[in-house]
Design a protein around this motif. Structure first.
Motif, PDB file in Angstrom:
ATOM      1  N   ASN A  86       0.756  -1.331   0.122  1.00  0.00           N
ATOM      2  CA  ASN A  86      -0.050  -0.032  -0.295  1.00  0.00           C
ATOM      3  C   ASN A  86       0.700   1.240  -0.066  1.00  0.00           C
ATOM      4  N   SER A  87       1.121   1.710  -1.240  1.00  0.00           N
ATOM      5  CA  SER A  87       2.277   2.669  -1.379  1.00  0.00           C
ATOM      6  C   SER A  87       1.704   4.146  -1.308  1.00  0.00           C
ATOM      7  N   PHE A  88       0.241   4.375  -1.092  1.00  0.00           N
ATOM      8  CA  PHE A  88      -0.408   5.617  -1.120  1.00  0.00           C
ATOM      9  C   PHE A  88      -1.063   6.110   0.081  1.00  0.00           C
ATOM     10  N   MET A  89      -0.822   5.115   1.158  1.00  0.00           N
ATOM     11  CA  MET A  89      -1.253   5.632   2.459  1.00  0.00           C
ATOM     12  C   MET A  89      -2.827   5.494   2.329  1.00  0.00           C
ATOM     13  N   GLU A  90      -3.619   4.637   3.133  1.00  0.00           N
ATOM     14  CA  GLU A  90      -4.899   4.477   3.601  1.00  0.00           C
ATOM     15  C   GLU A  90      -5.781   4.414   2.131  1.00  0.00           C
ATOM     16  N   VAL A  91      -5.281   4.317   1.149  1.00  0.00           N
ATOM     17  CA  VAL A  91      -5.958   4.126  -0.025  1.00  0.00           C
ATOM     18  C   VAL A  91      -5.551   2.906  -0.920  1.00  0.00           C
ATOM     19  N   LEU A  92      -5.951   2.641  -2.156  1.00  0.00           N
ATOM     20  CA  LEU A  92      -5.835   1.504  -2.996  1.00  0.00           C
ATOM     21  C   LEU A  92      -4.321   1.695  -3.329  1.00  0.00           C
ATOM     22  N   PRO A  93      -3.485   0.464  -3.560  1.00  0.00           N
ATOM     23  CA  PRO A  93      -2.086   0.539  -3.744  1.00  0.00           C
ATOM     24  C   PRO A  93      -1.876   1.419  -4.993  1.00  0.00           C
ATOM     25  N   ALA A  94      -0.856   2.129  -4.916  1.00  0.00           N
ATOM     26  CA  ALA A  94      -0.652   3.166  -6.122  1.00  0.00           C
ATOM     27  C   ALA A  94      -0.007   2.327  -7.258  1.00  0.00           C
ATOM     28  N   GLN A  95       0.303   1.116  -7.251  1.00  0.00           N
ATOM     29  CA  GLN A  95       0.632   0.038  -8.391  1.00  0.00           C
ATOM     30  C   GLN A  95       2.198   0.891  -8.720  1.00  0.00           C
ATOM     31  N   GLY A  96       3.111   1.313  -7.967  1.00  0.00           N
ATOM     32  CA  GLY A  96       4.262   1.620  -8.210  1.00  0.00           C
ATOM     33  C   GLY A  96       4.356   2.903  -8.903  1.00  0.00           C
ATOM     34  N   THR A  97       3.403   3.774  -8.904  1.00  0.00           N
ATOM     35  CA  THR A  97       3.587   5.049  -9.549  1.00  0.00           C
ATOM     36  C   THR A  97       3.519   6.190  -8.501  1.00  0.00           C
ATOM     37  N   GLY A  98       4.021   7.476  -8.621  1.00  0.00           N
ATOM     38  CA  GLY A  98       3.704   8.649  -7.952  1.00  0.00           C
ATOM     39  C   GLY A  98       4.272   9.773  -8.645  1.00  0.00           C
ATOM     40  N   SER A  99       4.406  10.854  -8.002  1.00  0.00           N
ATOM     41  CA  SER A  99       4.709  12.258  -8.531  1.00  0.00           C
ATOM     42  C   SER A  99       6.049  12.664  -7.694  1.00  0.00           C
ATOM     43  N   GLY A 100       6.654  13.698  -8.208  1.00  0.00           N
ATOM     44  CA  GLY A 100       7.909  14.326  -7.540  1.00  0.00           C
ATOM     45  C   GLY A 100       8.275  15.817  -8.130  1.00  0.00           C
ATOM     46  N   ILE A 101       8.970  16.282  -7.339  1.00  0.00           N
ATOM     47  CA  ILE A 101       9.115  17.743  -7.818  1.00  0.00           C
ATOM     48  C   ILE A 101      10.514  18.147  -7.833  1.00  0.00           C
ATOM     49  N   ILE A 102      10.959  18.672  -9.151  1.00  0.00           N
ATOM     50  CA  ILE A 102      12.473  18.827  -9.380  1.00  0.00           C
ATOM     51  C   ILE A 102      13.058  20.095  -8.325  1.00  0.00           C
ATOM     52  N   LEU A 103      13.688  19.943  -7.764  1.00  0.00           N
ATOM     53  CA  LEU A 103      14.362  21.030  -6.786  1.00  0.00           C
ATOM     54  C   LEU A 103      15.769  21.474  -7.229  1.00  0.00           C
ATOM     55  N   SER A 104      16.454  21.056  -8.229  1.00  0.00           N
ATOM     56  CA  SER A 104      17.641  21.743  -8.807  1.00  0.00           C
ATOM     57  C   SER A 104      17.980  21.221  -9.943  1.00  0.00           C
ATOM     58  N   THR A 105      18.822  22.188 -10.567  1.00  0.00           N
ATOM     59  CA  THR A 105      19.368  21.490 -11.815  1.00  0.00           C
ATOM     60  C   THR A 105      20.182  20.514 -11.736  1.00  0.00           C
ATOM     61  N   GLU A 106      20.638  20.030 -10.617  1.00  0.00           N
ATOM     62  CA  GLU A 106      21.759  19.076 -10.360  1.00  0.00           C
ATOM     63  C   GLU A 106      20.756  17.647 -10.497  1.00  0.00           C
ATOM     64  N   GLY A 107      19.588  17.640 -10.436  1.00  0.00           N
ATOM     65  CA  GLY A 107      18.808  16.380 -10.499  1.00  0.00           C
ATOM     66  C   GLY A 107      17.957  15.644  -9.201  1.00  0.00           C
ATOM     67  N   TYR A 108      18.190  16.763  -8.247  1.00  0.00           N
ATOM     68  CA  TYR A 108      17.564  16.333  -6.815  1.00  0.00           C
ATOM     69  C   TYR A 108      15.978  16.537  -7.102  1.00  0.00           C
ATOM     70  N   ILE A 109      15.213  15.577  -6.531  1.00  0.00           N
ATOM     71  CA  ILE A 109      13.654  15.510  -6.690  1.00  0.00           C
ATOM     72  C   ILE A 109      13.270  15.206  -5.613  1.00  0.00           C
TER      73      ILE A 109
END
Length: 430
Positions: free
Chosen positions: A121-144
């Motif tokens: 259960n990778s989405f917390m209290e809901v149906l499994p996220a099936q191995g997907t999610g989102s992210g936010i780019i923090l820097s041009t060095e590639g940190y997310i």
């Protein structure tokens, strides 16, 4: 005779000068009186106009003046008005704002795909996220930046950018307690990365518009709009994880949105979409995000150390209520009752005392007779959430000044902090 003529001439001049002076004085007096009257009328008119604006808003005031306004946009630079019929312009101010935020921010959102050994259960209290999610780019060095629950059990990570190019990613740091993680991709110099603009969650208001961008059910960079529905929420999941000080929003969040940004109307990140309370596994209007200020405080440790080392008091705290205070015959009704201190721990060595009288308190057993914690480093502590916030930016080994009430007397103790664990925070949510 010449002398008399000269004298009469002077008298006439004086009389004329006096007449002119009288006339000028009369004119000035009349204008001054008119000015006072106009000023009084202006002030009275201002009061009336302020009342109209307060009761009916700027649109009501302009409508009374014969100006038809279809939409009003309030911004840092003032007020923008859209006049005329809606056929005279293509988008409303609100729509233009949404379009601008999306155009400025969607390239900063990535789609994360995980490979798992087992179904979790990778989405917390809901149906499994099936191995997907989102992210936010923090820097041009590639940190997310993303959620811990999106990546913590993954054996491999893949990040897809806005232009559909995919890159393998590695886990840099994990903070399960706040459900945050930092991952990193390596791209060639010709591949542009678009870091997100970081805002603050400190001055959020309930009712403020928020925008979410993520990848629900695999649909890349989907945008939804809502409002801040609540603040400072302690949220406990079915897995025992806790998000403290969470932002509640009605912006539609579904599996795959985890780790994506919650944005204000300027396109600044004010939260990280993390969890959803649902009986069906999809959005039902009760969604939560981690404040960006919390993320900002842990990102340096995640990148440098791979984890976060926070400070905590080695105690068992109990929320004081008026009923409990009356039952225990305490002189204070607000604060944190020290039920127990860890034997031989730093709090006990500093002089903090726990209770000795065992009582049943709801479904729990607590100890009465101990100290009541009132403040930490000058920050009032009236609720369990206050205890969390007062120690939010501390590290283990730091020393804090703790004000307590002991049998009606106030004392200040200096206590060295231990490292905070997930169990410490879980105990804060009843």
């Amino acid at each position: 005779m010449l002398k008399d003529s000269r004298k009469r001439f002077i008298q006439v001049l004086v009389a004329l000068a006096l007449l002119v002076l009288v006339i000028l004085s009369a004119v000035l007096l009349w204008r001054w009186t008119e000015s006072i009257g106009a000023s009084a009328k202006r002030k009275e008119l201002e009061k009336v106009l302020h009342t109209i604006v307060k009761d009916e808003g700027e649109a009501g005031l302009l409508s009374m003046a014969g100006v038809t306004v279809d939409n009003i946009f309030y911004g840092d630079e003032g007020v923008s008005l859209f006049e005329g019929q809606d056929t005279s312009w293509r988008y409303s101010a609100d729509e233009m704002q949404n379009i601008k935020v999306y155009e400025n921010c969607n390239k900063s959102v990535v789609h994360i795909t995980t490979t798992l050994d087992v179904t979790v259960n990778s989405f917390m209290e809901v149906l499994p996220a099936q191995g997907t999610g989102s992210g936010i780019i923090l820097s041009t060095e590639g940190y997310i930046l993303t959620n811990a629950h999106v990546v913590e059990k993954a054996t491999s990570l893949t990040v897809k950018l806005f232009d559909q190019r995919s890159y393998p990613a590695k886990l840099v740091g994990l903070d399960s307690e706040d459900d945050l993680a930092v991952i990193k991709i390596s791209v060639d110099k010709a591949t542009p990365l678009f870091p997100i603009t970081i805002g603050t969650s400190e001055d959020l208001k309930i009712g403020q518009k928020v925008i979410a961008i993520g990848n629900p059910f695999g649909y890349d960079r989907t945008m939804t709009v809502g409002i801040v529905s609540g603040l400072n929420r302690p949220v406990k999941t079915a897995e025992g994880k806790v998000i403290m000080d969470a932002i509640q929003t009605d912006a539609s969040i579904n599996p795959g949105n985890s780790g994506g940004p919650l944005l204000n109307s300027r396109g600044e990140v004010i939260g990280i979409n993390s969890s959803i309370y649902s009986t069906t596994g999809s959005s039902q209007g009760l969604n939560f995000a981690i404040p960006i200020d919390t993320a900002i405080s842990v990102i340096p440790d995640l990148i440098k150390l791979g984890r976060v080392i926070r400070g905590w008091l080695d105690i068992i705290p109990v929320q004081l209520t008026p009923q409990l205070a009356a039952y225990a015959k305490l002189s204070v009704s607000k604060g944190i009752l020290i039920s127990q201190v860890v034997s031989g721990g730093l709090a006990e060595k500093a002089g903090l005392k726990g209770g000795t009288q065992v009582v049943q308190y709801g479904s729990s057993v607590i100890y009465l007779g101990g100290d009541v914690l009132l403040s930490i480093n000058g920050h009032p502590v009236e609720e369990l959430n206050d205890l969390y916030l007062a120690l939010l930016n501390t590290r283990s080994g730091d020393k804090v000044k703790v004000l307590i009430n002991r049998k009606g007397e106030e004392k200040t103790l200096e206590i060295q902090l231990v490292e905070r664990s997930a169990q410490n925070v879980s105990a804060l949510v009843r």
